[in-house]
Design an enzyme around this catalytic site. Structure first.
Site, PDB file in Angstrom:
ATOM      1  N   HIS A 180      -7.227  25.453  36.861  1.00  0.00           N
ATOM      2  CA  HIS A 180      -6.191  24.708  36.265  1.00  0.00           C
ATOM      3  C   HIS A 180      -4.782  24.891  37.111  1.00  0.00           C
ATOM      4  O   HIS A 180      -4.252  23.984  37.141  1.00  0.00           O
ATOM      5  CB  HIS A 180      -6.173  24.250  35.100  1.00  0.00           C
ATOM      6  CG  HIS A 180      -7.951  24.105  34.475  1.00  0.00           C
ATOM      7  ND1 HIS A 180      -7.043  22.461  34.168  1.00  0.00           N
ATOM      8  CD2 HIS A 180      -8.406  24.373  33.812  1.00  0.00           C
ATOM      9  CE1 HIS A 180      -8.278  22.539  33.298  1.00  0.00           C
ATOM     10  NE2 HIS A 180      -9.196  23.535  33.649  1.00  0.00           N
ATOM     11  N   GLU A 184      -3.118  22.188  39.311  1.00  0.00           N
ATOM     12  CA  GLU A 184      -1.212  21.196  39.529  1.00  0.00           C
ATOM     13  C   GLU A 184      -0.346  21.541  40.418  1.00  0.00           C
ATOM     14  O   GLU A 184      -0.223  20.694  41.092  1.00  0.00           O
ATOM     15  CB  GLU A 184      -1.245  21.717  37.391  1.00  0.00           C
ATOM     16  CG  GLU A 184       0.257  21.391  37.849  1.00  0.00           C
ATOM     17  CD  GLU A 184       0.266  20.241  37.265  1.00  0.00           C
ATOM     18  OE1 GLU A 184       1.365  19.584  37.069  1.00  0.00           O
ATOM     19  OE2 GLU A 184      -0.630  19.899  36.168  1.00  0.00           O
TER      20      GLU A 184
END
Length: 312
Positions: A180, A184
């Protein structure tokens, strides 16, 4: 810890700014309810009780899956209410509270997620959520594929991303968290490059991702030529609700993630929460930008395992 977070929300944010904001009240009620369920659970005396306790933890884990997007909605409502009186970035106490709140949430979900994972069928090279042979190169490749897929869906095209590093290098880490954070960073770079070069006839320059193995840290660098960030805006990228996205995401589109940062494009949550995840394990996230050229993001991952949990 649930009691600590519930007290934070009730005693600090609610009493000062958000007393009548329904999303924040909902989050508070989730924590109060979870605390009551844990507090009233009978003393564990045998394996059967332990199984029931694990089932309760699974229920709590699912209940809190959407805390980040719901709280984001609440703070967005707060921002609208304060827009005529103050700028949210000028109220550091709000950001300090949110950092502490989300850091506490990370700790809670690590503890619960680890307990649950240890009671499920084991995965190769895993101890609960932790992969003892996590390949940052492979995780980065998966994150790139996911980010480019979203970019293709939004723009109809996506810049190339090149990875440099040893694909055989592994270290102990939580793969979902790493995925994650890298997702991002790559997502932000893809959007910046695509926005800057979408009207050009030539292919946009590729984004470069470097995985470097150091003695103390594993560092992942994401470099783009998306035009960079003005120096006056660099401090704001770490504040909640600051975003360079063209529009906010509607709440119906948001999906809370089970064990990693929620993807909140348009809400300004991606970078500050990703930095909290990095710091939770003793790492950090740094951004260096050249306005008119591009941005370099440095994700430092501590590999020594000698850093204490940085709870507020």
């Amino acid at each position: 810890m649930f009691a600590h977070v519930g007290t934070q929300i009730t005693g600090q944010l609610l009493s000062i700014w958000c007393l009548n904001i329904p999303p924040v009240l909902q989050v508070r009620d989730w924590y109060v309810e979870s605390f009551k369920e844990l507090r009233t659970f009978p003393r564990i005396r045998d394996a059967g009780d332990e199984v029931k306790f694990t089932d309760l933890l699974r229920h709590i884990y699912r209940r809190h899956a959407n805390v980040v997007p719901v709280m984001a909605k609440g703070v967005a409502e707060l921002k609208r209410e304060l827009s005529e009186r103050a700028v949210l970035t000028e109220m550091p106490e709000i950001h300090q509270f949110l950092d502490g709140f989300y850091l506490s949430r990370i700790g809670i979900r690590i503890l619960i997620g680890q307990h649950i994972a240890l009671h499920e069928p084991s995965k190769p090279n895993h101890i609960g959520l932790i992969c003892t042979k996590c390949s940052p190169w492979q995780v980065a490749q998966d994150a790139i594929n996911d980010a480019r897929s979203i970019c293709m869906r939004e723009y109809g095209a996506a810049p190339d991303v090149s990875i440099y590093g040893d694909p055989n290098f592994t270290f102990a880490y939580v793969p979902s968290h790493l995925h994650h954070m890298v997702f991002e960073l790559v997502k932000n770079s893809l959007r910046a490059v695509q926005d800057r070069f979408e009207d050009d006839d030539d292919e946009p320059p590729p984004i470069r991702l470097v995985v470097a193995e150091g003695g103390e840290d594993v560092t992942i660098k994401v470099s783009d030529e998306g035009g960079g960030i003005p120096r006056s805006g660099l401090a704001r990228i770490w504040t909640y609700l600051y975003s360079t996205a063209k529009s906010q995401v509607q709440m119906e589109e948001l999906q809370g993630d089970s064990d990693g940062p929620a993807v909140l494009a348009g809400y300004g949550y991606g970078l500050p929460i990703s930095r909290l995840y990095a710091r939770y394990f003793g790492g950090d996230l740094q951004i260096i930008s050249m306005e008119g050229y591009g941005t370099d993001a440095y994700l430092h991952l501590n590999r020594l395992g000698n850093v204490q949990e940085p709870l507020p």
